[in-house]
Design an enzyme around this catalytic site. Structure first.
Site, short mmCIF file in Angstrom:
data_model
loop_
_atom_site.label_atom_id
_atom_site.label_comp_id
_atom_site.label_asym_id
_atom_site.label_seq_id
_atom_site.Cartn_x
_atom_site.Cartn_y
_atom_site.Cartn_z
N HIS A 137 0.74 -1.15 0.00
CA HIS A 137 0.11 -0.02 0.10
C HIS A 137 0.83 1.37 -0.04
O HIS A 137 2.08 1.25 -0.03
CB HIS A 137 -0.86 -0.06 1.19
CG HIS A 137 -0.46 0.04 2.47
ND1 HIS A 137 0.35 -0.96 2.99
CD2 HIS A 137 -0.29 0.92 3.58
CE1 HIS A 137 0.75 -0.87 4.34
NE2 HIS A 137 0.38 0.42 4.63
N HIS A 139 1.31 3.83 2.04
CA HIS A 139 1.96 4.36 3.19
C HIS A 139 3.54 4.46 3.16
O HIS A 139 3.81 3.59 2.73
CB HIS A 139 1.39 4.11 4.47
CG HIS A 139 -0.05 4.10 4.83
ND1 HIS A 139 -0.80 3.36 5.59
CD2 HIS A 139 -0.87 5.14 4.27
CE1 HIS A 139 -1.94 3.79 5.63
NE2 HIS A 139 -2.21 4.87 4.91
N ASP A 141 5.92 4.28 5.06
CA ASP A 141 6.61 3.25 5.78
C ASP A 141 6.74 2.04 5.08
O ASP A 141 7.09 1.00 5.55
CB ASP A 141 6.26 3.17 7.37
CG ASP A 141 4.99 2.71 7.55
OD1 ASP A 141 3.99 2.94 6.65
OD2 ASP A 141 4.58 1.98 8.65
N HIS A 142 6.08 1.91 4.18
CA HIS A 142 6.08 0.55 3.19
C HIS A 142 6.55 1.06 1.94
O HIS A 142 6.91 -0.04 1.11
CB HIS A 142 4.65 0.04 3.36
CG HIS A 142 4.05 -0.59 4.39
ND1 HIS A 142 3.98 -1.97 4.87
CD2 HIS A 142 3.71 0.12 5.59
CE1 HIS A 142 3.83 -2.04 5.98
NE2 HIS A 142 3.27 -0.84 6.72
N HIS A 194 -7.47 -1.14 5.22
CA HIS A 194 -6.53 -0.20 5.95
C HIS A 194 -6.21 0.98 4.74
O HIS A 194 -6.41 2.23 5.29
CB HIS A 194 -5.15 -1.05 5.99
CG HIS A 194 -4.00 -0.18 6.75
ND1 HIS A 194 -4.24 0.38 8.10
CD2 HIS A 194 -2.98 0.20 6.19
CE1 HIS A 194 -2.95 0.83 8.34
NE2 HIS A 194 -2.29 0.96 7.25
N ASP A 218 -0.05 -4.46 6.13
CA ASP A 218 -0.95 -3.77 7.23
C ASP A 218 -2.21 -4.61 7.31
O ASP A 218 -2.97 -4.01 7.84
CB ASP A 218 -0.99 -2.32 7.19
CG ASP A 218 0.44 -1.88 7.74
OD1 ASP A 218 1.43 -2.58 8.21
OD2 ASP A 218 0.48 -0.44 7.84
N HIS A 256 4.58 -5.57 10.12
CA HIS A 256 5.33 -4.93 11.41
C HIS A 256 5.48 -6.19 12.61
O HIS A 256 4.94 -7.03 12.56
CB HIS A 256 4.07 -4.00 11.92
CG HIS A 256 3.96 -2.72 11.23
ND1 HIS A 256 4.78 -1.59 11.49
CD2 HIS A 256 3.14 -2.42 10.28
CE1 HIS A 256 4.65 -0.72 10.65
NE2 HIS A 256 3.60 -1.00 10.03
#
Length: 350
Positions: A137, A139, A141-142, A194, A218, A256
């Site tokens: 996705h 975001h 942090d990905h 998400h 996520d 995570h």
């Protein structure tokens, strides 16, 4: 590094894993820190997901994590079956990227390259050629490492959903579409909730004598699931059901390291669940030694993950929920999931 299937206690059909070092769900923060999205809600999420401010915040996260965890937040263990090597790469303060290698051809794919320096170091150490980036996705942090890795590996393609604004996306994927990297075959599954365009990727382990491998981003964590930033409980329930349908022996590789917090939270809901108690004890030991808890199996997750147990009378009773007269079973399960998610959002690890 030795390659072997990870060991753990038997809480389900397969050996497992579990654990979490710090931070609360979604954006990694300092130990016991609050999720920075919580105080300002929708406004902050819009800034993080849709503006350059989010990218600058991500860069700050990466910089601080490199200083605090020069060797990564956890000690991962590679997983191998003949012809395949899966290398978890601990990045930022609790994220995982995954380097998946066809060992016969030395061709590789990476899932969610959060920190391009850490991923590139793994690529060089393994001596492989990066052919594909699979992004679950948008975001940061990905997806934050997509551009830098594309610059270093010009022929590398970036795969993901066209519904998410994934950086450097070159090859949009449809639900159930398959991609080959060397002899490896990945299937993309649309799992919104998400984010609108969230996708997971399933490696077919059959040709190599191994189980399916789910890289869940996520959508699903050990004993947890992602927050519903862009979806309803009904949407997330349907996406989780897609994951469960992959089979009990499927290995779960989450985005995570949240297991210890998620298991502790789950233990407050189900006070008499031996599988949960055993897993929590194991995860606590793993995290005390800063060891990764990945992977678990989907069969194991169904014995203790409350987001996969919405059909269980024990959990429903613990939440004080009863199915209404004429209420569709899935509508009731979505209501159970909504309540578990609400309590998890307000839960603070101690």
């Amino acid at each position: 590094q030795s390659c072997r299937r990870p060991a753990g206690p038997r809480a389900g059909p397969e050996p497992g894993s579990g654990g979490l070092p710090e931070g609360v769900e979604y954006i990694p923060t300092r130990k016991k820190g609050k999720n920075p999205m919580k105080p300002v809600g929708v406004a902050w999420y819009s800034l993080y997901a849709r503006t350059r401010l989010g990218y600058l915040f991500y860069q700050r996260q990466v910089k601080k994590a490199r200083e605090r965890y020069p060797h990564g937040h956890s000690a991962p263990q590679p997983c191998c079956f003949p012809g395949v090597k899966i290398l978890p790469i601990p990045v930022i303060s609790n994220n995982y990227s995954y380097l998946v290698i066809d060992t016969a051809s030395s061709r590789a794919a990476v899932v969610d390259p959060s920190d391009p320096l850490a991923v590139q170091a793994a690529i060089e150490e393994e001596g492989v050629m990066l052919e594909a980036i699979f992004c679950t996705h948008k975001h940061w942090d990905h997806s934050g490492g997509n551009a830098a890795l594309r610059q270093q590996h010009g022929s590398c393609k970036v795969y993901g959903s066209a519904l998410d604004a994934i950086p450097e996306l070159t090859n949009p994927l449809a639900d159930r579409e398959k991609v080959s990297v060397g002899c490896l075959t990945f299937e993309a599954l649309a799992t919104p909730g998400h984010t609108v365009g969230h996708m997971v990727y399933v490696l077919d382990g059959g040709p190599f004598g191994g189980p399916p491998c789910l890289f869940s981003g996520d959508l699903l964590f050990l004993a947890g699931c992602g927050e519903l930033f862009e979806g309803s409980p009904e949407t997330m329930l349907a996406s989780l059901d897609v994951a469960v349908g992959l089979g009990e022996d499927t290995l779960l590789w989450p985005g995570h390291e949240y297991a210890l917090e998620c298991l502790t939270f789950a233990s407050l809901l189900e006070l008499d669940n031996p599988a949960l108690e055993q897993k929590l004890q194991w995860a606590t030991q793993q995290r005390q030694e800063k060891r990764s808890t990945c992977p678990s199996t989907l069969g194991e997750e169904q014995t203790y993950n409350p987001f996969l147990r919405t059909h269980q009378p024990e959990l429903q009773a613990a939440l004080g929920l009863r199915r209404g007269r004429g209420e569709h079973p899935d509508a009731f399960r979505a209501r159970v999931l909504k309540e578990v998610r609400r309590r998890k959002d307000h839960y603070k690890a101690t």
